[in-house]
Design a protein around this motif. Structure first.
Motif, PDB file in Angstrom:
ATOM      1  N   SER A  42       0.835  -1.200   0.000  1.00 54.14           N
ATOM      2  CA  SER A  42       0.000   0.000   0.000  1.00 54.14           C
ATOM      3  C   SER A  42       0.871   1.251   0.000  1.00 54.14           C
ATOM      4  O   SER A  42       2.063   1.216   0.315  1.00 54.14           O
ATOM      5  CB  SER A  42      -0.912   0.012   1.229  1.00 54.14           C
ATOM      6  OG  SER A  42      -0.146   0.216   2.402  1.00 54.14           O
ATOM      7  N   GLU A  44       0.653   3.553   2.107  1.00 47.46           N
ATOM      8  CA  GLU A  44       1.015   3.807   3.503  1.00 47.46           C
ATOM      9  C   GLU A  44       2.375   3.194   3.841  1.00 47.46           C
ATOM     10  O   GLU A  44       3.217   3.826   4.489  1.00 47.46           O
ATOM     11  CB  GLU A  44      -0.057   3.238   4.437  1.00 47.46           C
ATOM     12  CG  GLU A  44       0.272   3.414   5.916  1.00 47.46           C
ATOM     13  CD  GLU A  44      -0.696   2.701   6.828  1.00 47.46           C
ATOM     14  OE1 GLU A  44      -0.563   2.853   8.058  1.00 47.46           O
ATOM     15  OE2 GLU A  44      -1.573   1.982   6.315  1.00 47.46           O
ATOM     16  N   GLU A  45       2.600   1.956   3.398  1.00 48.79           N
ATOM     17  CA  GLU A  45       3.855   1.275   3.713  1.00 48.79           C
ATOM     18  C   GLU A  45       5.044   1.912   3.001  1.00 48.79           C
ATOM     19  O   GLU A  45       6.140   1.991   3.566  1.00 48.79           O
ATOM     20  CB  GLU A  45       3.725  -0.212   3.360  1.00 48.79           C
ATOM     21  CG  GLU A  45       2.905  -0.980   4.382  1.00 48.79           C
ATOM     22  CD  GLU A  45       1.874  -1.920   3.809  1.00 48.79           C
ATOM     23  OE1 GLU A  45       1.031  -2.415   4.586  1.00 48.79           O
ATOM     24  OE2 GLU A  45       1.891  -2.139   2.585  1.00 48.79           O
TER      25      GLU A  45
END
Length: 352
Positions: A42, A44-45
Motif C-alpha cells: 500500500s 502507507e507502507e
C-alpha cells in the motif's frame, strides 16, 4: 535482429487480477522476477519506509539501515512489519528483481463485454445483453442477466479470462518477458456425490410439495431440459397455473428459494405462470420486495400492478401448446404427455 525474450513461469490470472485493482485503494503491485509471484503493497507502507530513512539514515556511513531492528522498537503492529520490509526491498531492487505492474485500461472490461456479446448466437439473449450495457450500471445489468444463463455465464468467464491473459502477455512481451502460464492454485476436484441434474430433481420435488399447499395454485407442471435425457441441465423450469385472485407472494418466495438453492451448485430455477384459460402470464418476481420504481433494471411491463408478477413478455413467452400440454404434470395428478427419463420418474413422480 529481434530481442530474445526471457522465459518465465507466471500465473497470468494473478497478474491480471493485480492489474485490475481499484486505483482508489492506493495499492501498487509488482512482479517478482525471481519467484514469479505478484506482491502488493500500500501507499502507507511506502511512506513509512521513506520516514524511517529520513529520520534514521546516516548518509556518512557505509552501514545499511537496520530497518528490522527499528521496526521491532516501533509502535507499528507486528503484522505490518513484513509489508514494510517488503516495501523497502522493492525500493532497493526496483527494476532488477521487481517491476511494477501497470493499471488496466479503464475501458478494457467494457470492450470485453462488447466483444463477447458479438459471439452470442441466441439473438434474443444477444439483444438483451446489448441493451443491458447501455448507460450507467452496465456491468451490474450484464452480470444480472448472465446469472440466469449458466452456460453463457461460464463461457463469459472463460472468454474474459483469456482476454485478460492476452493483455498481460502483450505487456510482458513489451518488457521483454515470454510468459509460460503456470497457475499457482489448481482447484481441487469436487467430491463425488449427487449430480447437478439429480440435485435439480430434488429441488423440483421440494418445490412441488410446498407449492401444492398454496391457495390459488391449480396445476404444477415440469417443462424444459429436466424432462429430457439432458445429462447436465442448466435449470429447473416449473410451470404453475394459478387463479386470477391468487396472492403471488408465497409462490414467489418458493421460487426464490428454488433459485437460491440451485445457484448453490451453479444452476438455476424459474417459476413460469399461466392462468386457468391457458394464457402465459410471466414469471414470479425474483426480488423480495416487489414495488414499482425500486429497480431501474426491472423489465416487467406492468411492474407492481400485480405484485410478484414479472411479466417481461417482450423477452420471453411460453407457447400455447406447452401450457396446454406440458411434458409432465406433477399436480393435482401425475400425467406424462411425453416419455420422460427414468430418474425423473424415480426421484420425483414416484413421490407424488
Amino acid at each position: 535482429m529481434a530481442t530474445k525474450l526471457r522465459k518465465l513461469k507466471l500465473d497470468l490470472d494473478a497478474i491480471a487480477d493485480a492489474m485490475g485493482h481499484d486505483p482508489m485503494m492506493q495499492l501498487s503491485s509488482f512482479l517478482d522476477l525471481e519467484t514469479g509471484d505478484v506482491v502488493t503493497i500500500s501507499e502507507e507502507e511506502r511512506i513509512i519506509v521513506e520516514r524511517f530513512y529520513e529520520e534514521n539514515a546516516d548518509f556518512d556511513s557505509d552501514e545499511p539501515l537496520d530497518l528490522a531492528a527499528l521496526l521491532a522498537e516501533s509502535d507499528y503492529p507486528e503484522w505490518q512489519h513484513e509489508m514494510i520490509l517488503l516495501a523497502d526491498q522493492i525500493e532497493a531492487e526496483f527494476g532488477k528483481r521487481f517491476i511494477e505492474l501497470p493499471e488496466q485500461d479503464a475501458h478494457a472490461g467494457y470492450k470485453d463485454m462488447e466483444a463477447f456479446i458479438a459471439t452470442v448466437e441466441d439473438q434474443r439473449l444477444q439483444a438483451h445483453l446489448q441493451r443491458a450495457i447501455e448507460g450507467k450500471g452496465a456491468f451490474r445489468r450484464f452480470k444480472d442477466i448472465l446469472s440466469h444463463e449458466r452456460r453463457t455465464r461460464e463461457r463469459w468467464f472463460a472468454f474474459s479470462s483469456e482476454r485478460e491473459r492476452e493483455r498481460v502477455r502483450v505487456w510482458l512481451e513489451f518488457v521483454g518477458i515470454k510468459a509460460i502460464h503456470t497457475p499457482k492454485y489448481v482447484p481441487e476436484a469436487e467430491p463425488s456425490g449427487p449430480t447437478p441434474r439429480h440435485k435439480l430433481l430434488e429441488e423440483v420435488l421440494r418445490f412441488t410439495l410446498a407449492a401444492r399447499q398454496l391457495a390459488g395454485v391449480t396445476r404444477i407442471s415440469l417443462i424444459g431440459s429436466l424432462t429430457t435425457d439432458e445429462p447436465d441441465p442448466d435449470d429447473a423450469d416449473l410451470l404453475v397455473t394459478i387463479s386470477e385472485e391468487m396472492d403471488l407472494e408465497p409462490l414467489a418466495t418458493l421460487g426464490r428459494k428454488l433459485s437460491g438453492r440451485a445457484q448453490g451448485f451453479n444452476r438455476g430455477g424459474e417459476v413460469f405462470l399461466a392462468d386457468t384459460h391457458g394464457n402465459y402470464l410471466g414469471r414470479t418476481c425474483r426480488w423480495k420486495q416487489c414495488e414499482p420504481f425500486i429497480r431501474m433494471s426491472c423489465e416487467a411491463q406492468n411492474c407492481g400492478q400485480r405484485q410478484y408478477l414479472y411479466d417481461d413478455l417482450q423477452n420471453l413467452r411460453l407457447k400455447k401448446h406447452v401450457i396446454a400440454k406440458p411434458p409432465v404434470e406433477l399436480w393435482p395428478q401425475v400425467i406424462m404427455h411425453e416419455n420422460v427419463p427414468e430418474d425423473l420418474q424415480q426421484k420425483v413422480l414416484a413421490h407424488l
